[in-house]
Design an enzyme around this catalytic site. Structure first.
Site, PDB file in Angstrom:
ATOM      1  CB  ALA A   1     -17.676 -95.341  26.865  1.00  0.00           C
ATOM      2  CB  CYS A   2     -22.521 -97.347  26.020  1.00  0.00           C
ATOM      3  SG  CYS A   2     -23.249 -96.118  24.914  1.00  0.00           S
TER       4      CYS A   2
END
Lengths: 272, 77
Positions: B15-16
């Site tokens: 994920a970011c």
């Protein structure tokens, strides 16, 4: 050990690794850095909490006092549970809880002309968060003589100040105030009172100076005295020139040996 | 047309902003002008990582669909 960042370190420091000025290389600099905090009190608490969280790999903490109930209003790294514990030990416990990457060295001692050189020699940068003039002048003189950069922080009632000294580059604390005030003239912190948040602001500014120094980014408070007023919420910068006749950092210094000044207020003496 | 690359990084399911952090760290360890292939998920990752890589000063050579994911090619600057 600090050659490759672990998965846990990448996650822990991700929000600062993202910064173009830091990255993986900057994070490794922080993890290799050795910083000494003098005083684990009002300034030392916020300063150390941010330095430990940022991953300064080696943190020395000097304090000769034990945690007291009246400290907790501003010394936010200690807790009700550590009342009676040596402050340097209480700080070590708290830092270990926050970040296991940090190696903490606790010095349960008061700095003197005898021991200061031996303690500061192992560190890259010194933070002065002491609450008294004898230590403040001792730290300045020792750091100038040992060619160590350091951050000065001071707080008084609703006011605070911060100043960074890089020997050889800018003025030292004696260029600003060449001699300590005579005993009894200036009330100590204990007598004057202090708002906890003022200590927080100044201590965090000192932490920011450490991080910039280690990373080699931005402009340090060298030759610039930062003055904070909590009532007006104002910051002022006063330019400070190098004093050509400075007793300690000029070309022909008068002071070439460390001085143990007398304690200024009687409170500490009475306690002993 | 295939793009030649020197290293690859599969960030599927990452994920970011950790995907960008990993891309950034990988690029830091590569010599200038080498090309990194990064496999990224659809959505936020493919929206954000190329932008952040550009902001860091690197050159985005191409973005290609790869099943339900994407392949990003970055030249280290």
């Amino acid at each position: 050990m600090t050659d490759i960042l672990t998965e846990e370190q990448i996650e822990r420091y991700s929000r600062q690794i993202i910064l173009p000025e830091i990255g993986g290389a900057g994070q490794k600099k922080l993890l290799r850095a050795k910083v000494l905090m003098i005083g684990a009190g009002g300034l030392g608490s916020p300063c150390v909490l941010y330095l430990a969280s940022a991953g300064i790999g080696h943190l020395g903490i000097v304090d000769s006092d034990r945690v007291e109930l009246n400290n907790l209003q501003r010394q936010i790294m200690h807790s009700t549970k550590t009342i009676g514990v040596m402050k340097a030990e209480s700080a070590k416990e708290r830092i270990n809880q926050i970040n296991p990457d940090v190696k903490v060295y606790a010095y349960n001692t008061r700095l003197t002309s005898e021991n200061i050189m031996g303690i500061i020699k192992d560190y890259d940068f010194i933070v002065d968060g002491s609450d008294n003039f004898p230590t403040r002048y001792l730290v300045n003189d020792a750091c100038v003589m040992a060619n160590k950069s350091f951050s000065h922080g001071g707080i008084f009632r609703f006011d605070g100040q911060a100043f960074t000294i890089v020997p050889g580059e800018g003025p030292c604390y004696r260029c600003l105030f060449s001699e300590p005030p005579p005993p009894g003239l200036v009330p100590s912190c204990q007598e004057a009172g202090i708002l906890g948040a003022v200590a927080g602001v100044v201590g965090v500014i000192q932490a920011n100076e450490v991080l910039k120094f280690v990373l080699g980014i931005g402009e340090l408070l060298v030759g610039r005295l930062l003055i904070f007023n909590a009532k007006d919420s104002t910051f002022r910068i006063v330019k400070i020139p190098k004093d050509e006749n400075c007793p300690v950092c000029s070309k022909a210094p008068r002071i070439t040996k460390l001085i143990d000044y007398e304690e200024f207020c009687g409170i500490r003496a009475k306690q002993k | 047309m295939d793009i030649d690359y020197n290293q690859t990084l599969d960030l599927t399911g990452v994920a970011c902003p950790i995907n960008f952090v990993k891309t950034k760290l990988k690029l830091e360890g590569m010599p200038k002008d080498e090309v990194l292939e990064v496999i990224l998920d659809d959505g936020e990752p493919i929206m954000n990582v190329p932008k952040s890589v550009k902001e860091d000063g690197h050159k985005v050579l191409a973005i290609k669909p790869f099943g339900d994911r994407f392949k990003l090619y970055v030249k280290k600057q």
